[in-house]
Design a protein around this motif. Structure first.
Motif, short mmCIF file in Angstrom:
data_model
loop_
_atom_site.label_atom_id
_atom_site.label_comp_id
_atom_site.label_asym_id
_atom_site.label_seq_id
_atom_site.Cartn_x
_atom_site.Cartn_y
_atom_site.Cartn_z
N MET A 1 0.96 -1.09 0.02
CA MET A 1 0.13 -0.26 -0.20
C MET A 1 0.96 1.37 -0.22
SD MET A 1 -2.50 1.47 2.95
CE MET A 1 -0.99 1.99 3.53
N LEU A 2 1.82 1.14 0.76
CA LEU A 2 2.75 2.53 0.96
C LEU A 2 3.43 2.48 -0.35
CD1 LEU A 2 4.26 2.19 4.52
CD2 LEU A 2 2.65 3.73 3.66
N ASP A 3 4.02 1.63 -1.01
CA ASP A 3 4.65 1.72 -2.19
C ASP A 3 3.86 2.29 -3.45
OD1 ASP A 3 6.73 0.56 -1.03
OD2 ASP A 3 6.44 -1.55 -1.84
N TRP A 4 2.44 1.70 -3.28
CA TRP A 4 1.55 2.27 -4.31
C TRP A 4 1.16 3.92 -4.22
CZ3 TRP A 4 -3.38 4.70 -3.92
CH2 TRP A 4 -3.86 4.86 -5.31
N GLU A 5 1.08 4.26 -2.93
CA GLU A 5 0.78 5.75 -2.71
C GLU A 5 2.15 6.58 -2.80
OE1 GLU A 5 -2.26 4.97 1.06
OE2 GLU A 5 -0.09 5.52 1.63
N GLN A 6 3.21 6.04 -2.51
CA GLN A 6 4.44 6.69 -2.89
C GLN A 6 4.55 6.95 -4.47
OE1 GLN A 6 7.04 7.88 -0.43
NE2 GLN A 6 7.29 9.20 -2.20
N GLU A 7 4.36 5.95 -5.30
CA GLU A 7 4.23 6.09 -6.61
C GLU A 7 3.26 7.17 -7.21
OE1 GLU A 7 3.69 3.47 -10.71
OE2 GLU A 7 3.59 2.67 -8.74
N GLN A 8 2.22 7.16 -6.47
CA GLN A 8 1.13 8.10 -7.10
C GLN A 8 1.42 9.63 -6.55
OE1 GLN A 8 -1.30 6.99 -9.27
NE2 GLN A 8 -0.49 5.02 -9.02
N LEU A 9 2.04 9.61 -5.31
CA LEU A 9 2.29 10.99 -5.12
C LEU A 9 3.43 11.68 -5.67
CD1 LEU A 9 1.86 10.36 -1.04
CD2 LEU A 9 0.40 11.93 -2.36
N ASP A 10 4.37 10.66 -6.12
CA ASP A 10 5.61 11.17 -6.94
C ASP A 10 5.14 11.68 -8.15
OD1 ASP A 10 7.34 10.62 -4.71
OD2 ASP A 10 7.82 8.64 -5.68
N ARG A 11 4.15 11.18 -8.91
CA ARG A 11 3.62 11.46 -10.22
C ARG A 11 2.51 12.84 -10.20
NH1 ARG A 11 0.27 6.98 -12.55
NH2 ARG A 11 2.55 5.94 -12.21
N MET A 12 2.03 12.87 -8.90
CA MET A 12 0.96 13.73 -8.68
C MET A 12 1.55 15.15 -8.41
SD MET A 12 -2.66 13.70 -6.46
CE MET A 12 -3.20 12.24 -7.44
N VAL A 13 2.69 15.22 -7.45
CA VAL A 13 3.07 16.63 -6.86
C VAL A 13 4.39 17.09 -7.74
CG1 VAL A 13 2.50 15.79 -4.63
CG2 VAL A 13 4.98 15.28 -5.26
N SER A 14 4.72 16.31 -8.76
CA SER A 14 5.85 16.71 -9.63
C SER A 14 5.66 17.96 -10.51
CB SER A 14 6.51 15.53 -10.44
OG SER A 14 5.46 15.30 -11.50
N ASN A 15 4.30 18.24 -10.91
CA ASN A 15 4.08 19.34 -11.51
C ASN A 15 3.25 20.49 -11.07
OD1 ASN A 15 5.31 18.20 -14.06
ND2 ASN A 15 3.62 17.11 -14.25
N ILE A 16 3.31 20.47 -9.77
CA ILE A 16 2.79 21.51 -8.77
C ILE A 16 3.68 22.43 -8.44
CG2 ILE A 16 1.30 22.08 -6.93
CD1 ILE A 16 0.16 19.10 -6.89
N PHE A 17 3.64 23.65 -8.86
CA PHE A 17 4.79 24.81 -8.70
C PHE A 17 4.20 25.91 -7.58
CE2 PHE A 17 4.98 22.94 -12.83
CZ PHE A 17 6.26 22.62 -12.99
N GLY A 18 5.11 26.48 -7.10
CA GLY A 18 4.87 27.37 -6.06
C GLY A 18 6.31 27.78 -5.31
N TYR A 19 6.06 27.98 -4.05
CA TYR A 19 7.08 28.33 -2.89
C TYR A 19 6.92 27.78 -1.70
CZ TYR A 19 7.56 32.45 -6.09
OH TYR A 19 7.95 33.30 -7.24
N HIS A 20 5.71 27.39 -1.35
CA HIS A 20 5.83 26.71 0.05
C HIS A 20 4.90 25.50 -0.06
CE1 HIS A 20 6.60 30.92 0.89
NE2 HIS A 20 7.49 30.33 1.77
N ALA A 21 5.19 24.45 0.27
CA ALA A 21 4.66 23.03 0.41
C ALA A 21 4.77 22.27 1.81
CB ALA A 21 5.16 22.10 -0.70
N LEU A 22 3.64 21.62 2.22
CA LEU A 22 3.36 21.19 3.69
C LEU A 22 2.93 19.67 3.27
CD1 LEU A 22 1.70 23.58 5.88
CD2 LEU A 22 4.14 23.37 5.83
N GLN A 23 3.85 18.54 4.21
CA GLN A 23 2.93 17.60 4.19
C GLN A 23 2.70 17.18 5.74
OE1 GLN A 23 5.70 13.91 3.33
NE2 GLN A 23 4.44 12.74 4.79
N ILE A 24 1.43 16.97 6.03
CA ILE A 24 0.72 16.94 7.40
C ILE A 24 0.64 15.40 7.55
CG2 ILE A 24 -1.08 17.52 8.83
CD1 ILE A 24 -1.62 19.97 6.99
N GLY A 25 1.40 14.78 8.72
CA GLY A 25 1.33 13.78 9.06
C GLY A 25 1.93 12.66 8.11
#
Length: 271
Positions: free
Chosen positions: A1-25
């Motif tokens: 499950m963690l492997d699937w989530e890590q793969e999806q998150l890597d793909r999803m956040v790679s093209n989100i731009f800005g200055y400040h990003a937070l991971q909560i938990g």
């Protein structure tokens, strides 16, 4: 499950731009690993760090400094709780109350919450806090267990026997229910993704035998995946300045006149 989530998150956040990003938990996941923002931080709940069942140490090297324009009352951050948990090297670790985030309003471009709603005492308030600190057009990524799945069914059965299958402080939140919550806060759902369709088994042998269900579930019963991941965008309605309003004179409609009638010829009395 963690492997699937890590793969999806890597793909999803790679093209989100800005200055400040937070991971909560959920420090087991490096949700911002592929993101390229200059200021990235891991936000952990100091009050529940010692008892949370999902907390596990990551590679040391983080620092205990605020990020993303910490608010004037940022002194609430507790750096003494569970000091062995740190963000990856080059990022900040922030200990605070998840229900009272020490950041200014509209100061963060991206927030990722992996299973955070299931471990907080008030999911609604946490979502309101995320909406408050996100900038207009900022993005919110939520990962959660789907109650409408085989894992959710086993979780419900386990609660009846006193042996829940999944660690969670709150009940599992259905995908359709979460969509209503974020819509009420003014978010617009951009995309969603489901995964982990195999039955909730605990041995690699049986998990391998049911591996075919991943491809089949993604095609035939997508909404029944054990884990969902959604991306929502904060929309803020505003006014558009168009300059001084020019008042146009109303155009009067032409008046209607009766058409001229041709007198009918009179008949000759002698005829």
């Amino acid at each position: 499950m963690l492997d699937w989530e890590q793969e999806q998150l890597d793909r999803m956040v790679s093209n989100i731009f800005g200055y400040h990003a937070l991971q909560i938990g959920l420090p087991q996941l490096d949700a911002l690993r592929e993101n390229r923002m200059s200021c990235r931080a891991l936000v952990l709940d100091g009050a529940s760090a010692a008892s949370a069942p999902y907390v596990a140490p990551l590679a040391p090297g983080g620092s205990h400094h605020g990020a993303a324009h910490a608010a004037p009352n940022a002194g609430r951050i507790d750096t003494s709780a569970a000091p062995s948990l740190h963000a990856p090297a080059g990022r900040s670790t922030i200990w605070c109350d998840h229900l009272d985030l020490p950041f200014e309003a509209q100061s963060v471009d991206l927030i990722v919450m992996p299973h955070t709603l299931e471990f907080t005492s008030d999911p609604h308030r946490l979502l309101r806090e995320a909406e408050r600190v996100l900038m207009p057009e900022g993005q919110l990524v939520i990962v959660g267990f789907n109650s409408l799945s085989l894992w959710g069914a086993r979780q419900s059965a386990g609660k009846l026997t006193g042996r829940p299958f999944l660690p969670a402080r709150q009940d599992l939140i259905a995908f359709t229910r979460l969509k209503d919550w974020i819509k009420l806060l003014g978010f617009e759902l951009e995309r969603g993704r489901f995964g982990c369709y195999r039955p909730p088994l605990s041995t690699d042998k049986w998990l391998g035998r049911y591996g075919f269900m991943e491809a089949a579930g993604d095609r035939w019963w997508a909404i029944f995946g054990a884990v969902y991941m959604i991306t929502a965008i904060k929309r803020v309605r505003g006014m558009r300045l168009v300059g001084p309003l020019k008042v146009k004179k109303p155009v009067l409609a032409p008046s209607l006149k009766a058409a001229a009638t041709t007198p009918s010829p009179t008949r000759n009395k002698d005829s």
